[in-house]
Design a protein around this motif. Structure first.
Motif, mmCIF file in Angstrom:
data_model
loop_
_atom_site.group_PDB
_atom_site.id
_atom_site.type_symbol
_atom_site.label_atom_id
_atom_site.label_comp_id
_atom_site.label_asym_id
_atom_site.label_seq_id
_atom_site.Cartn_x
_atom_site.Cartn_y
_atom_site.Cartn_z
ATOM 1 N N PRO A 16 -102.984 75.030 31.753
ATOM 2 C CA PRO A 16 -101.837 75.958 32.019
ATOM 3 C C PRO A 16 -101.541 76.635 33.604
ATOM 4 N N GLY A 17 -100.004 76.363 34.328
ATOM 5 C CA GLY A 17 -100.228 76.758 34.977
ATOM 6 C C GLY A 17 -100.629 76.269 36.174
ATOM 7 N N ILE A 18 -101.025 75.369 36.299
ATOM 8 C CA ILE A 18 -101.948 73.956 37.367
ATOM 9 C C ILE A 18 -100.740 73.415 37.475
ATOM 10 N N PRO A 19 -100.383 72.938 38.459
ATOM 11 C CA PRO A 19 -98.797 71.489 38.794
ATOM 12 C C PRO A 19 -99.862 70.846 38.826
ATOM 13 N N PHE A 20 -98.659 69.244 37.726
ATOM 14 C CA PHE A 20 -99.066 67.691 37.633
ATOM 15 C C PHE A 20 -98.488 67.111 37.823
ATOM 16 N N ILE A 51 -91.656 71.712 38.654
ATOM 17 C CA ILE A 51 -91.408 72.681 40.758
ATOM 18 C C ILE A 51 -90.166 71.363 41.310
ATOM 19 N N SER A 52 -90.741 70.179 40.845
ATOM 20 C CA SER A 52 -90.041 69.229 42.438
ATOM 21 C C SER A 52 -90.046 68.080 41.564
ATOM 22 N N ARG A 53 -89.295 66.738 42.121
ATOM 23 C CA ARG A 53 -89.532 65.919 41.552
ATOM 24 C C ARG A 53 -90.487 65.554 41.258
ATOM 25 N N GLY A 54 -90.826 64.731 40.064
ATOM 26 C CA GLY A 54 -92.253 64.606 39.643
ATOM 27 C C GLY A 54 -93.829 65.330 39.842
ATOM 28 N N VAL A 55 -92.982 66.734 39.484
ATOM 29 C CA VAL A 55 -94.084 67.496 39.850
ATOM 30 C C VAL A 55 -93.704 68.883 38.686
ATOM 31 N N PHE A 56 -94.686 68.617 37.614
ATOM 32 C CA PHE A 56 -94.480 70.047 36.650
ATOM 33 C C PHE A 56 -95.744 70.332 36.437
ATOM 34 N N TYR A 57 -95.232 72.044 35.542
ATOM 35 C CA TYR A 57 -96.800 72.236 34.914
ATOM 36 C C TYR A 57 -96.712 72.892 33.359
ATOM 37 N N SER A 70 -99.483 80.290 40.500
ATOM 38 C CA SER A 70 -99.164 80.396 41.897
ATOM 39 C C SER A 70 -98.423 79.964 42.982
ATOM 40 N N GLU A 71 -98.265 80.204 43.911
ATOM 41 C CA GLU A 71 -97.860 79.435 45.300
ATOM 42 C C GLU A 71 -98.597 78.660 45.796
ATOM 43 N N GLU A 72 -100.368 79.726 45.877
ATOM 44 C CA GLU A 72 -101.171 78.725 46.105
ATOM 45 C C GLU A 72 -100.990 77.122 44.799
ATOM 46 N N ASP A 73 -101.227 77.603 43.984
ATOM 47 C CA ASP A 73 -101.850 76.306 42.816
ATOM 48 C C ASP A 73 -100.250 75.363 43.031
ATOM 49 N N LEU A 74 -99.362 76.091 43.775
ATOM 50 C CA LEU A 74 -98.116 74.844 43.444
ATOM 51 C C LEU A 74 -98.329 74.296 45.068
ATOM 52 N N ILE A 121 -91.200 74.724 48.071
ATOM 53 C CA ILE A 121 -91.062 75.478 46.727
ATOM 54 C C ILE A 121 -90.661 77.074 46.636
ATOM 55 N N GLY A 122 -89.404 76.919 46.606
ATOM 56 C CA GLY A 122 -88.207 77.805 46.106
ATOM 57 C C GLY A 122 -87.992 78.798 47.368
#
Length: 241
Positions: A16-20, A51-57, A70-74, A121-122
């Motif tokens: 959880p919380g890690i973008p994929f 998060i953005s096109r093709g990127v989720f979490y 977190s921003e760094e994880d994003l 990102i944001g």
């Protein structure tokens, strides 16, 4: 097992919380259409977030509710391609993490030799920087260190003595193999990087690593790096002002 169940099982295995991205879900080419519809259903249910096109979490649950990464994880999701590292965070964000500055940037720079990493990102703008060396998991620490030497003069709010001490400590932690690789990479960096690295290594009694750096520099060139002689006496031999 249908595609929806397949994707749900894959997502359940993710932290959880890690973008994929789609590529981490094991989707075959012929499944992309059905997969996109399944993803939309999961988004509508709140099972995952975009998060953005093709990127989720997958949201992380806490006592405060669902947490965003977190921003760094994003940012990390843009630093890998098919599980292989292609970039790294550099610039003021990196130097803050290294303890070289107290400043925190509005924009974050990501270096890569194979891709321009540029997105938003944001409220944070991610800007691309060209890496001097192909990036891998094994050499990121060395490239971060060389970037600090390269940008030393321009790091905001820099305390020269304490920053040199930090860099020396990081150099001490490197193995002989890593130091040799560092020198090889440094030869691809601007001359000011080589000069400062050479002077610092010499000040640490590690002169054997500086020969290639010295031979590669123009003896008539000077480098204005805002370093006093009492802080780094070796600067004279390396034409640093």
């Amino acid at each position: 097992m249908n595609i929806t169940q397949k994707i749900e099982n894959r997502i359940n295995q993710l932290e959880p919380g890690i973008p994929f991205k789609y590529e981490q879900l094991g989707i075959e080419r012929e499944e992309i259409g059905a997969a996109a519809k399944a993803i939309e259903r999961f988004l509508n249910k709140g099972f995952i977030k975009r998060i953005s096109r093709g990127v989720f979490y997958k949201p992380k649950e806490s006592v405060f509710g669902k947490l965003r990464p977190s921003e760094e994880d994003l940012i990390k999701s843009y630093l890998f391609r098919k599980g292989k590292r292609i970039g790294y965070i550099t610039g003021t964000y990196l130097y803050n993490r290294m303890g070289l500055t107290t400043q925190f940037p509005k924009n974050i720079r990501c270096a890569s030799s194979v891709k321009r990493i540029s997105t938003r990102i944001g409220n944070t703008q991610i800007k691309p920087v060209k890496s001097y060396v192909n990036v891998t998991n094994d050499n990121v620490v060395l490239l971060e260190l060389l970037d600090a030497f390269k940008d030393f003069k321009n790091i905001p709010d820099l305390n020269v003595p304490s920053s040199l001490a930090i860099l020396k400590n990081k150099l001490k932690q490197l193995s002989d193999t890593d130091l040799s690789t560092l020198i090889r990479y440094a030869l691809k960096y601007p001359p000011r990087t080589q000069a400062l690295l050479g002077a610092v290594l010499e000040s640490m009694g590690m002169k054997k690593y500086t020969v290639k750096l010295k031979d590669n520099l123009n003896p008539l060139s000077t480098y204005k790096l805002r370093i006093n002689e009492d802080i780094l006496p070796e600067r004279v031999r390396w034409n640093i002002k």
